[in-house]
Every structure is written in structure tokens, then in C-alpha cells.
Design an enzyme around this catalytic site. Sequence first.
Site, PDB file in Angstrom:
ATOM      1  N   CYS A 102      -5.673   6.726   3.723  1.00 42.67           N
ATOM      2  CA  CYS A 102      -6.570   6.128   3.043  1.00 42.67           C
ATOM      3  C   CYS A 102      -7.705   7.012   2.379  1.00 42.67           C
ATOM      4  CB  CYS A 102      -7.191   4.916   4.165  1.00 42.67           C
ATOM      5  SG  CYS A 102      -8.440   3.930   3.414  1.00 42.67           S
ATOM      6  N   CYS A 253     -10.169   0.950  -2.887  1.00 42.04           N
ATOM      7  CA  CYS A 253      -8.952   1.374  -2.172  1.00 42.04           C
ATOM      8  C   CYS A 253      -8.823   2.963  -2.650  1.00 42.04           C
ATOM      9  CB  CYS A 253      -7.521   0.762  -2.335  1.00 42.04           C
ATOM     10  SG  CYS A 253      -6.041   1.510  -1.700  1.00 42.04           S
TER      11      CYS A 253
END
Length: 314
Positions: A102, A253
Site C-alpha cells: 500500500c 491509493c
Amino acid sequence: MDATLAQTTEPAFRTLSGLRFSKGHGTGNDFVLVADPEGAHSIAADEVAALCDRHRGIGGDGLIRAVPSRFLPEGRELLVTAPEAEWFMDYRNGDGSLSEMCGNGVRVFVHFLRAEGLVDLPDGGALTIGTRGGVKTVVRTGEGYAVDMGPWEFIFPGEATAKAMDSLVTAEGLEVPRPALSVSMGNPHTVVALAELSELAGTRLFTAPQVDPVPANGTNVEFVVPSEPLVHDGVGSVTMRVHERGVGETQSCGTGACAAAVAIRHWAGAEAPDSWRIHVPGGEVGVKFFAGPGGHEHVELSGPAVIVATGTLS
């Protein structure tokens, strides 16, 4: 800010009583963070889902456990070639499923390590950490952190090279399936280009878009609109929304922003720049391409990281 989560009868919380946590975010992509320097807390998938629940728990797009690499099989494997990767980012999606990487989470993870006094990282200093997407190097900058996300690659390289598209995406709010390009940033992404911001706003991401063919482990789906003009002062610019597997739509993101820049640059051709600004609902991140070791092109992601609360499960 300090906070204590009120007593709950949820079974998933009972084994975590007394556990300290923090809440942080990177451009609105938010996480529950737990420090586990002794490797004593193996948080189960249902516990992660309970903690990340926005109505019955703390709320977050995922949970990050900061644990020394030596306590995890994946971490020990990385230490063989990168002994400096002392800390491992044990990351799970909001539904409890494991995730490889991530990009926003990496920045928040390092900021959390600093806030907890677990590392000393001066401005301009670099820290090597372990993730399931490989070893990552994070540099503290004046206003945030920059992460070497490593090399990118096409998930379906033959199709991408020949046609610039490799799949079709169906989503609510779009009248017909749209062509897309699938990119790996250590985790899978499928990028769809749209023509107008109004079209982007009208795409409904309450349910997961359908991707055909879908990468083996599922995929995150980014919908992007190139700016007009695409390049200003040598920097490209796009606006993006994303549906993350195991989470739903998120405010940002990091790996998705990198994948979006890869796809737009590929479509734009040889004259496309190496520096990009990616506008997401939660803010803005920067993406840069540079020559990495072994001749592989790497991607750098930069942006802010914020800790907004600390507390204890009661």
C-alpha cells in the site's frame, strides 16, 4: 489527540483488550496502526475487519501492524538480502484479507514508527522496510515522505505492448464496458481512462467493477481523466478515483496512483514526462519514474502522512 474505544461486546475485540493503536492517513487513505515490537500480536482477519468497521470499530481502509521482520517468514526471507530492513509492514485490507503493498500505507507506517519512537529518521534520511511486495526505501522529505516503490510491469505484457489495452472493465454508471490496462506495482491494478470529469463523478463504485480478464489475485481498479493540457511545466496531471479490492472506494491509493501514471504515460507515447501529479479525492500525490538497479525503471511515490489519534482498546 488521545481516545479510548468504549467497552464493546463484539467478540473480535475481547482478545485485543488493552491494545494500543493509532489512526493515521495519507491523502485520506486511512489506517489503524498497531506497534508490535515483540511480535506478540497475531491479529486475525475477523479482528482486523472489526477494527476497520466504520460504525462498530475505529474505522479504516486497512490495518498496519509494525513488527520486526524477524518475526515473520516473509520478513526473514527479505532479511537474507536486505538485513537493514528491520521493520516489516504487516498490512491487511479492511475486510481482513492480506495485501502485498500500500503506497499511502508505507508513508503512514514510517511516520507511525517515528511517532512511536521506534526509529530515528531525520529530514532527508532514508529507512528500508519490508513488505509483502518486497523491500521499500522511504525518504523523509520536508512535507512528507518519498517511497521507492520499485519496478513496475504489465500484468499481461503481450497484450499491453501490442494493443495498449488488455482487458475490459464494466462499472455501474458507465453505459458500456471500457478498455483498460493492467499494471503490477507489487500488487495488481487495472486502469481505465475516461474522457470527462463528469463521467468520472458519475461512475458508481459502491460495488466492485467487473474486469475481464481479471488478474489471478483480483485487482484494484483506477478510473482516470487526463488533465487538459496533459502536461504543464514538464509535469503530467491526471484525476483519479479507485475501487480497492477488499475495501471498496477509498479516498486515495498510492500504488494505484503509480499504476495510473504508468498507464497514462504509456498511452501518451514517447514524449510523455517522467513526473506526474495525481489528484485523488483525498488530496494529491506525486509520481516520478527513474532508472533503477539492473536497468529496471522504478517509480517514486511522494506525499503526506498524518497521525490523527492514539488510543487503547478497552
